[in-house]
Design a protein around this motif. Structure first.
Motif, PDB file in Angstrom:
ATOM      1  N   THR A 124       0.814   0.455   5.997  1.00 23.54           N
ATOM      2  CA  THR A 124       0.929  -0.916   6.840  1.00 23.54           C
ATOM      3  C   THR A 124       0.332  -2.118   6.230  1.00 23.54           C
ATOM      4  OG1 THR A 124       1.109   0.321   8.819  1.00 23.54           O
ATOM      5  CG2 THR A 124       0.792  -1.942   9.129  1.00 23.54           C
ATOM      6  N   GLU A 125      -0.832  -1.715   5.690  1.00 24.44           N
ATOM      7  CA  GLU A 125      -1.532  -2.987   5.127  1.00 24.44           C
ATOM      8  C   GLU A 125      -0.906  -3.438   3.556  1.00 24.44           C
ATOM      9  OE1 GLU A 125      -4.155  -4.675   6.441  1.00 24.44           O
ATOM     10  OE2 GLU A 125      -4.175  -3.144   8.221  1.00 24.44           O
ATOM     11  N   TRP A 126      -0.392  -2.379   3.051  1.00 23.03           N
ATOM     12  CA  TRP A 126       0.110  -2.663   1.740  1.00 23.03           C
ATOM     13  C   TRP A 126       1.518  -3.489   2.093  1.00 23.03           C
ATOM     14  CZ3 TRP A 126      -3.062  -2.562  -2.047  1.00 23.03           C
ATOM     15  CH2 TRP A 126      -4.009  -1.718  -2.081  1.00 23.03           C
ATOM     16  N   LYS A 127       2.203  -2.940   2.940  1.00 25.97           N
ATOM     17  CA  LYS A 127       3.428  -3.875   3.522  1.00 25.97           C
ATOM     18  C   LYS A 127       3.149  -5.165   3.828  1.00 25.97           C
ATOM     19  CE  LYS A 127       7.457  -3.250   6.441  1.00 25.97           C
ATOM     20  NZ  LYS A 127       8.050  -2.577   7.493  1.00 25.97           N
ATOM     21  N   LYS A 128       2.154  -5.561   4.388  1.00 23.04           N
ATOM     22  CA  LYS A 128       1.784  -6.824   4.882  1.00 23.04           C
ATOM     23  C   LYS A 128       1.603  -7.720   3.599  1.00 23.04           C
ATOM     24  CE  LYS A 128      -0.140  -5.880   9.405  1.00 23.04           C
ATOM     25  NZ  LYS A 128      -1.624  -5.825  10.070  1.00 23.04           N
ATOM     26  N   ALA A 129       1.091  -7.015   2.503  1.00 21.80           N
ATOM     27  CA  ALA A 129       0.408  -7.873   1.323  1.00 21.80           C
ATOM     28  C   ALA A 129       1.654  -7.869   0.314  1.00 21.80           C
ATOM     29  CB  ALA A 129      -0.870  -7.025   0.545  1.00 21.80           C
ATOM     30  N   GLY A 130       2.763  -7.156   0.804  1.00 24.01           N
ATOM     31  CA  GLY A 130       3.941  -7.007  -0.187  1.00 24.01           C
ATOM     32  C   GLY A 130       3.721  -6.106  -1.425  1.00 24.01           C
ATOM     33  N   VAL A 131       2.913  -5.247  -1.359  1.00 26.16           N
ATOM     34  CA  VAL A 131       2.670  -4.474  -2.417  1.00 26.16           C
ATOM     35  C   VAL A 131       3.149  -3.020  -2.284  1.00 26.16           C
ATOM     36  CG1 VAL A 131       0.620  -3.366  -3.870  1.00 26.16           C
ATOM     37  CG2 VAL A 131       0.722  -5.874  -3.082  1.00 26.16           C
ATOM     38  N   GLU A 132       3.583  -2.294  -3.280  1.00 26.71           N
ATOM     39  CA  GLU A 132       4.061  -0.802  -3.224  1.00 26.71           C
ATOM     40  C   GLU A 132       2.845   0.051  -2.708  1.00 26.71           C
ATOM     41  OE1 GLU A 132       7.026   1.731  -2.899  1.00 26.71           O
ATOM     42  OE2 GLU A 132       7.271  -0.022  -3.426  1.00 26.71           O
ATOM     43  N   PRO A 133       3.143   0.599  -1.608  1.00 22.27           N
ATOM     44  CA  PRO A 133       1.690   1.509  -1.118  1.00 22.27           C
ATOM     45  C   PRO A 133       1.350   2.495  -2.239  1.00 22.27           C
ATOM     46  CG  PRO A 133       3.596   1.604   0.540  1.00 22.27           C
ATOM     47  CD  PRO A 133       4.128   0.918  -0.694  1.00 22.27           C
ATOM     48  N   TRP A 134       0.067   2.586  -2.403  1.00 25.93           N
ATOM     49  CA  TRP A 134      -0.622   3.662  -3.335  1.00 25.93           C
ATOM     50  C   TRP A 134      -0.981   4.716  -2.642  1.00 25.93           C
ATOM     51  CZ3 TRP A 134       0.007   2.191  -7.868  1.00 25.93           C
ATOM     52  CH2 TRP A 134       0.141   0.491  -8.284  1.00 25.93           C
ATOM     53  N   ALA A 135      -0.816   5.965  -3.258  1.00 22.47           N
ATOM     54  CA  ALA A 135      -0.966   7.247  -2.663  1.00 22.47           C
ATOM     55  C   ALA A 135      -2.354   7.592  -2.625  1.00 22.47           C
ATOM     56  CB  ALA A 135      -0.118   8.237  -3.872  1.00 22.47           C
ATOM     57  N   THR A 136      -3.184   7.027  -3.320  1.00 18.87           N
ATOM     58  CA  THR A 136      -4.562   7.674  -3.198  1.00 18.87           C
ATOM     59  C   THR A 136      -5.664   6.464  -3.259  1.00 18.87           C
ATOM     60  OG1 THR A 136      -5.025   7.619  -5.776  1.00 18.87           O
ATOM     61  CG2 THR A 136      -4.166   9.782  -4.327  1.00 18.87           C
ATOM     62  N   ARG A 137      -6.893   6.663  -3.020  1.00 16.23           N
ATOM     63  CA  ARG A 137      -7.740   5.388  -3.117  1.00 16.23           C
ATOM     64  C   ARG A 137      -8.013   4.943  -4.449  1.00 16.23           C
ATOM     65  NH1 ARG A 137     -13.194   6.913  -3.669  1.00 16.23           N
ATOM     66  NH2 ARG A 137     -13.535   9.116  -3.853  1.00 16.23           N
ATOM     67  N   MET A 138      -8.026   6.019  -5.508  1.00 18.20           N
ATOM     68  CA  MET A 138      -8.319   5.725  -6.743  1.00 18.20           C
ATOM     69  C   MET A 138      -7.235   4.903  -7.500  1.00 18.20           C
ATOM     70  SD  MET A 138     -11.127   6.791  -8.039  1.00 18.20           S
ATOM     71  CE  MET A 138     -12.332   7.451  -7.269  1.00 18.20           C
ATOM     72  N   GLU A 139      -5.959   5.338  -7.026  1.00 21.96           N
ATOM     73  CA  GLU A 139      -4.788   4.471  -7.558  1.00 21.96           C
ATOM     74  C   GLU A 139      -4.779   3.156  -6.828  1.00 21.96           C
ATOM     75  OE1 GLU A 139      -1.124   7.679  -7.939  1.00 21.96           O
ATOM     76  OE2 GLU A 139      -1.429   6.566  -6.176  1.00 21.96           O
ATOM     77  N   ALA A 140      -5.357   2.938  -5.889  1.00 24.75           N
ATOM     78  CA  ALA A 140      -5.640   1.416  -5.056  1.00 24.75           C
ATOM     79  C   ALA A 140      -6.606   0.862  -5.846  1.00 24.75           C
ATOM     80  CB  ALA A 140      -5.692   1.692  -3.587  1.00 24.75           C
ATOM     81  N   ALA A 141      -7.710   1.335  -6.174  1.00 28.18           N
ATOM     82  CA  ALA A 141      -8.988   0.909  -6.784  1.00 28.18           C
ATOM     83  C   ALA A 141      -8.407   0.305  -8.304  1.00 28.18           C
ATOM     84  CB  ALA A 141     -10.069   1.764  -6.816  1.00 28.18           C
ATOM     85  N   VAL A 142      -7.521   1.261  -8.862  1.00 28.37           N
ATOM     86  CA  VAL A 142      -7.216   0.612 -10.302  1.00 28.37           C
ATOM     87  C   VAL A 142      -6.200  -0.288 -10.081  1.00 28.37           C
ATOM     88  CG1 VAL A 142      -5.598   1.419 -12.038  1.00 28.37           C
ATOM     89  CG2 VAL A 142      -7.558   2.989 -11.259  1.00 28.37           C
ATOM     90  N   TRP A 143      -5.338  -0.490  -9.209  1.00 24.60           N
ATOM     91  CA  TRP A 143      -4.392  -1.655  -8.897  1.00 24.60           C
ATOM     92  C   TRP A 143      -5.314  -2.876  -8.758  1.00 24.60           C
ATOM     93  CZ3 TRP A 143      -4.524  -4.721  -4.588  1.00 24.60           C
ATOM     94  CH2 TRP A 143      -3.587  -5.804  -4.325  1.00 24.60           C
ATOM     95  N   ALA A 144      -6.471  -2.897  -7.945  1.00 29.76           N
ATOM     96  CA  ALA A 144      -7.505  -3.740  -7.705  1.00 29.76           C
ATOM     97  C   ALA A 144      -8.113  -4.390  -8.738  1.00 29.76           C
ATOM     98  CB  ALA A 144      -8.354  -3.575  -6.459  1.00 29.76           C
ATOM     99  N   TYR A 145      -8.735  -3.633  -9.430  1.00 31.69           N
ATOM    100  CA  TYR A 145      -9.449  -3.777 -10.652  1.00 31.69           C
ATOM    101  C   TYR A 145      -8.383  -4.641 -11.719  1.00 31.69           C
ATOM    102  CZ  TYR A 145     -13.366  -1.099  -9.240  1.00 31.69           C
ATOM    103  OH  TYR A 145     -14.516  -0.536  -8.418  1.00 31.69           O
ATOM    104  N   LYS A 146      -7.311  -4.012 -11.743  1.00 35.07           N
ATOM    105  CA  LYS A 146      -6.191  -4.779 -12.904  1.00 35.07           C
ATOM    106  C   LYS A 146      -5.861  -6.103 -12.203  1.00 35.07           C
ATOM    107  CE  LYS A 146      -4.104  -0.894 -14.865  1.00 35.07           C
ATOM    108  NZ  LYS A 146      -2.831  -0.156 -15.195  1.00 35.07           N
TER     109      LYS A 146
END
Length: 821
Positions: free
Chosen positions: A549-571
Motif C-alpha cells: 500500500t505504501e509503495w503504491k502511494k509512492a508510485g513505486v513497484e512493491p519490493w518483495a523484501t526489506r533488503m531490496e527496498a533498502a537497495v532501492w532507497a540507497y540508490k
C-alpha cells in the motif's frame, strides 16, 4: 529626474514602449510588489523552527522565495498590457554570467554522464538560488531605491530585522535563551540568533553595521544620532558575539573604506564617536557572557597565529587548506569552463579522498564542504577561467561606477553600500555566505541600492505586449507551481525530520513510513533517502502486503523484501548525491546480505576511494574476500586488512582478522603476534583468545608448565617466585584472566597495593560480570587506606550483583557497620 528618456525611436513610441524614471508611487500593483518584497526582507530571517526541520533557514528560504516570486510577478505586470522590468548598467555582465551558469550544466554532463541526475538537481538548486535569491533581490532593490520613500522602507527593513536578531543574539550571549536548546553542539558559546548558524548572522551584520554607520553619520539632530549610535552598537555587538573571524575581517575592510572616504567629507567628529563606540563594545563584549571563560576579541583573533609554527594544531585553517586544495584540483582538471555550476558538493568528497590517499597525514582533517570557502576558488572550480573573469567583470563595473558616482555627487549612501559590498566580498574570501539565502539577501539588496544611487540614465522599462494577458496567466501559473513545490519541499523536510527522530528512538517502522512520505514530496533529499535505506535495513519485520500500500502511494513497484527496498532507497540517495561514502558502504552491506558479491565489492571499493582513511571500509573489504571458502582471495584479504590495521592499529577486530589471514598462509609467528596485539587491546576478546591458545603448543610456548610451577609457588607462599611466572604467562597470553587474577593476589600478598589495584582495575574493566575481580579491587582500595573509594566502588557495581550477600557484607564492613573480610 526626467519622466521620460526622450530618446525613443518612432517605432518604440508606436508600440507603446517606454524607458522612464520611476515616478513616486504609493499605491497600485508596483507598490504592492515593493511591500511584498519588503515583507520578505523583514520577516524571513526572523522565522525559524527548532524541532520541525534540520535547519531553520529551510523555512526562511521557503518564505523568502515564495514572497519574492509574488513580488516579481507583480512587478512584471505592474502596468496594464505591458511587461515591466528594470534596466541597469550591470545587465550585460549579469546576463553573460547567467547564460554561462545555465550552460555549465552541459560541461557537467559531458564530464560525468553517470551522475546526470545529481548534476541536474544541484544545478537546478543553484539556478533557482541565482534567480530568486540574487537577481530578483538585486533588481527589486534597485527599483525600490529609485523611489526615495521605498528606498527608506528597504533600508529600514534590513536594519530592523538585523536589529531584532541582534537583540536576540545578545540575550543568548548573556544566558537568556528561550527558544533554542542551550547546547548547540559544535557552535559552543557562539550565538546563532534566528539564523541557526553564527556565520550567517555575522555576514548579514557586516552589511548592516555599515548602513547603521551611514545613518549615524548622516543624522541631523542629536536625538537621531543617539538612536543610530545605539542601533549601530547593538548590531556591532551581535557581530562580535558570533566570533566569526572572516566576518570580522570583512567588517574591518568595510569600515576602513567607509571611514577613509567619509573623512574627506569632514565627518571627523562623528567618525571619531563611531570608533569610540566600536572600541567600547569590543571591550565590554566578553564581560557580559554567561560563559565566563568566553574569549576576548584579541584572543579570538590570535588563536590561530599562536599555532602558526604547527598548522596541524589549527583545524580551522588546515581544513580550509584541504578544501582549497581540492578546489584547485577541480580547476586544474577543467580550467576553461569548470565542472559545472553547483558541482562542488558532488565533486569535493572525491577530490578530498584522492588528496588524502596521496597524503595520509591529512586524514584527520577530512570534512564535509558545500562550498570552497573562497569565492575565487568557488568560481574557478565550477565555472573555470571564463566564469571567473565574467564574475570579476560584474564587480569591477560595479565598484567603478559606484566609486565614480561617489566622487561626482559625494553621496554617502552609495559609499556605504559599496563599502558593505566590499566587506561582504572580503568575508567570502574565507567564507561561504554568498551561497546561502539570508546573508546573500542583504548583499544583493545593498548592491541594488548602490546601482540605483550610481545610475543616471537607467530606467524602469515597460514593453507593450499583445500577449500580455496570456503571458500573465502562464507566469502566474508558474509562480503558483513554484510556490507549491517550495511547500512540498518543506513538507518533505518535515517528514524526514520526523522519520530521523523516530529512527533514533527505535520506532523503525514509522520512521521508514515517514521517510517514504518525504520521498514522495521531494525525491532528491539524499539524507532522507539514506535514512530510509537504513530503516529498511533495521526493520524487524517486512510485511509485504502492508508495504504494498505504501509503495503504491509512492508510485513505486512493491519490493518483495526489506533488503531490496533498502537497495532501492540507497540508490535513490546516490542519484541525488553520489559523493557520500556512507551510502556506498551501506549499499554494499545490503548487497552482501542478498548474496550479490560483485555488487557488494564494487560499492565497498567506491566507499573506500571516497574515504581512504576509514578502517571500517577496508575491514569490510577484507571480510568480503574471506567470506566464501570457495572463492576467497587470501592475498586481497591481507592487503585490505593490512591497510585497515595501518589506519586503526588499536582495533582488536582488525588485528584478529589479519592474524587469521597469516594463520591461513602458514605464518604462525606473525599470526601469534597479531592475536597477542588483539588481546592486549581487549583481553576479553574470546575469539582471539581461542585462536591464540590454539597456536601456543604449535609454537612450543609452554604456558601450562609455567602455570603449574606458578601455582606450586603460591601454595608454598613463594609469592615473589610466582609473580615472575604469572607475568610470563600474561606476556604470552594477554587474555589469560586467571593468570592476571593470581598476579593481583600475589602483589596483594607482597603488599604492593598500587600495582595490585592496576591489575584488578584492568580485570574489572574487561570482565565487569566477575564478582571476585570486583571484590578484590574493593579490598585493595580499603587496605591501602582509601575507604571512601572502596565504598563508592561497591555502591557503583552493586546493581550488577543484586542482593549479593558478599557485596553487602563488604559494604557494611567498609562503612564501619560491622563484619570483616
Amino acid at each position: 529626474m526626467p519622466k521620460d528618456s526622450g530618446n525613443r525611436s518612432p517605432r518604440q513610441k508606436s508600440r507603446g514602449n517606454t524607458e522612464r524614471a520611476l515616478s513616486p508611487v504609493r499605491r497600485g500593483v508596483l507598490s504592492a510588489a515593493f511591500w511584498v518584497f519588503a515583507a520578505a526582507i523583514f520577516f524571513s530571517p526572523l522565522i525559524f523552527f527548532t524541532a520541525v526541520t534540520r535547519n531553520p533557514y529551510i523555512i526562511q528560504n521557503i518564505i523568502f522565495r515564495s514572497l519574492t516570486a509574488v513580488a516579481v510577478l507583480l512587478l512584471l505586470f505592474s502596468r496594464k498590457g505591458h511587461i515591466t522590468f528594470a534596466k541597469t548598467y550591470l545587465d550585460k555582465p549579469l546576463a553573460a554570467y547567467g547564460i554561462l551558469i545555465a550552460l555549465s550544466l552541459v560541461a557537467a554532463l559531458i564530464y560525468y554522464p553517470q551522475w546526470k541526475t545529481a548534476y541536474f538537481v544541484f544545478w537546478g538548486k543553484r539556478m533557482i538560488f541565482f534567480v530568486f535569491n540574487c537577481l530578483a533581490v538585486f533588481y527589486i532593490s534597485f527599483l525600490m531605491a529609485k523611489d526615495s520613500y521605498y528606498k527608506k522602507i528597504l533600508i529600514y527593513a534590513l536594519i530592523a530585522t538585523a536589529s531584532i536578531s541582534a537583540f536576540y543574539a545578545i540575550l543568548q550571549y548573556t544566558g537568556h535563551e528561550f527558544i533554542w536548546p542551550q547546547n548547540l553542539h559544535h557552535y559552543g558559546s557562539r550565538s546563532v540568533s534566528t539564523f541557526g548558524n553564527p556565520t550567517f548572522i555575522a555576514s548579514f551584520e557586516v552589511v548592516i553595521i555599515i548602513l547603521c554607520l551611514w545613518a549615524f553619520t548622516g543624522a541631523s539632530t542629536a536625538p537621531s544620532a543617539i538612536v543610530w549610535a545605539v542601533i549601530f552598537s547593538l548590531n556591532f555587538f551581535a557581530l562580535l558575539i558570533t566570533q566569526t573571524r572572516s566576518s570580522w575581517a570583512g567588517a574591518i575592510v568595510a569600515l576602513v573604506i567607509y571611514t577613509v572616504f567619509a573623512l574627506k567629507k569632514g565627518l571627523w567628529k562623528k567618525m571619531a564617536a563611531a570608533f569610540a563606540v566600536l572600541f567600547l563594545v569590543a571591550w565590554i563584549f566578553p564581560k557580559l557572557a554567561y560563559n565566563h571563560d568566553h574569549p576576548t576579541v584579541w584572543s579570538r583573533l590570535t588563536v590561530e597565529t599562536r599555532n602558526i609554527s604547527n598548522l596541524m594544531e589549527s583545524s580551522g585553517m588546515t581544513q580550509r587548506l584541504l578544501i582549497w586544495g581540492a578546489s584547485w584540483r577541480m580547476f586544474r582538471q577543467s580550467p576553461v569552463f569548470g565542472h559545472g555550476w553547483g558541482s562542488f558538493e558532488i565533486r569535493y568528497p572525491v577530490e578530498q579522498g584522492r588528496m588524502i590517499a596521496e597524503k595520509p597525514e591529512f586524514g584527520g582533517l577530512r570534512t564535509h564542504a558545500n562550498n570552497s570557502h573562497s569565492e575565487i576558488l568557488e568560481q574557478l572550480s565550477q565555472l573555470g577561467i571564463v566564469g571567473f573573469f565574467i564574475f570579476a567583470a560584474i564587480w569591477l563595473v560595479f565598484f567603478y561606477r559606484a566609486g565614480r558616482a561617489y566622487f561626482e555627487s559625494g553621496g554617502l549612501l552609495v559609499l556605504a553600500c559599496a563599502a558593505a559590498a566590499a566587506g561582504f566580498m572580503a568575508d567570502n574570501m574565507l567564507g561561504v555566505t554568498l551561497n546561502f539565502p539570508m546573508p546573500v539577501m542583504a548583499f544583493w539588496a545593498i548592491c541594488g541600492i548602490a546601482v540605483a544611487e550610481s545610475s543616471r540614465g537607467e530606467y524602469i522599462v515597460s514593453r507593450k505586449l499583445k500577449t500580455a494577458l496570456a503571458l500573465k496567466i502562464i507566469l502566474s501559473a508558474l509562480v503558483i507551481f513554484f510556490i507549491k513545490k517550495q511547500v512540498d519541499y518543506f513538507k518533505g523536510e518535515m517528514k524526514y525530520f520526523n522519520g530521523f527522530t523516530r529512527s533514533r528512538m527505535g520506532d523503525i517502522k514509522r520512521a521508514a513510513k515517514d521517510c517514504l512520505k518525504s520521498w514522495r514530496y521531494y525525491h532528491w533529499n539524499t539524507d532522507n533517502n539514506y535514512e530510509l535505506g537504513n530503516c529498511f535495513m533495521r526493520l524487524a519485520k517486512y510485511d509485504r502486503e502492508e508495504w504494498a500500500t505504501e509503495w503504491k502511494k509512492a508510485g513505486v513497484e512493491p519490493w518483495a523484501t526489506r533488503m531490496e527496498a533498502a537497495v532501492w532507497a540507497y540508490k535513490e540517495a546516490l542519484k541525488a548525491n553520489p559523493a557520500y561514502d556512507e551510502t556506498y558502504y551501506s549499499l554494499a552491506i545490503a548487497y552482501q546480505s542478498m548474496g550479490e558479491a560483485n555488487e557488494a565489492e564494487k560499492n565497498y571499493r567506491e566507499a573506500a576511494s571516497i574515504n581512504p582513511v576509514s578502517a571500517e571500509y577496508f575491514l569490510a573489504l577484507g571480510n568480503h574476500f574471506l567470506r566464501d571458502e570457495k572463492t576467497r582471495d587470501i592475498k586481497k584479504a591481507e592487503e585490505f586488512y593490512s591497510r585497515a590495521f595501518e589506519l586503526k592499529p588499536d582495533s582488536p577486530d582488525i588485528a584478529n582478522n589479519l592474524a587469521y589471514v597469516y594463520m591461513l598462509k602458514g605464518d604462525l609467528r606473525k599470526s601469534y603476534e597479531l592475536y597477542k596485539k588483539a588481546l592486549e587491546i581487549n583481553p576479553a576478546y574470546d575469539t582471539a583468545k581461542r585462536n591464540l591458545e590454539s597456536l601456543l603448543p604449535r609454537l612450543g610456548i609452554p604456558v601450562e608448565k609455567w602455570r603449574d610451577k606458578a601455582i606450586a609457588a603460591v601454595k608454598a607462599e613463594n609469592f615473589a617466585g610466582a609473580l615472575s611466572l604469572f607475568r610470563k604467562i600474561i606476556d604470552a597470553n594477554p587474555g589469560d584472566a586467571g593468570a592476571a587474577f593470581y598476579l593481583g593476589n600475589c602483589l596483594t600478598s607482597l603488599k604492593r597495593f598500587d600495582e595490585a589495584a592496576s591489575v584488578y582495575e584492568r580485570l574489572v574493566k574487561f570482565h565487569p560480570g566477575e564478582k571476585n575481580f570486583a571484590t578484590n579491587l574493593a579490598k585493595i582500595y580499603y587496605m591501602r587506606g582509601d575507604r571512601k573509594k572502596a565504598v563508592n566502588f561497591l555502591e557503583e557495581i552493586s546493581p550488577n550483583f543484586p542482593r549479593d550477600k558478599d557485596i553487602d557484607r563488604l559494604l557494611n564492613t567498609f562503612r564501619g557497620v560491622g563484619g570483616n573480610f
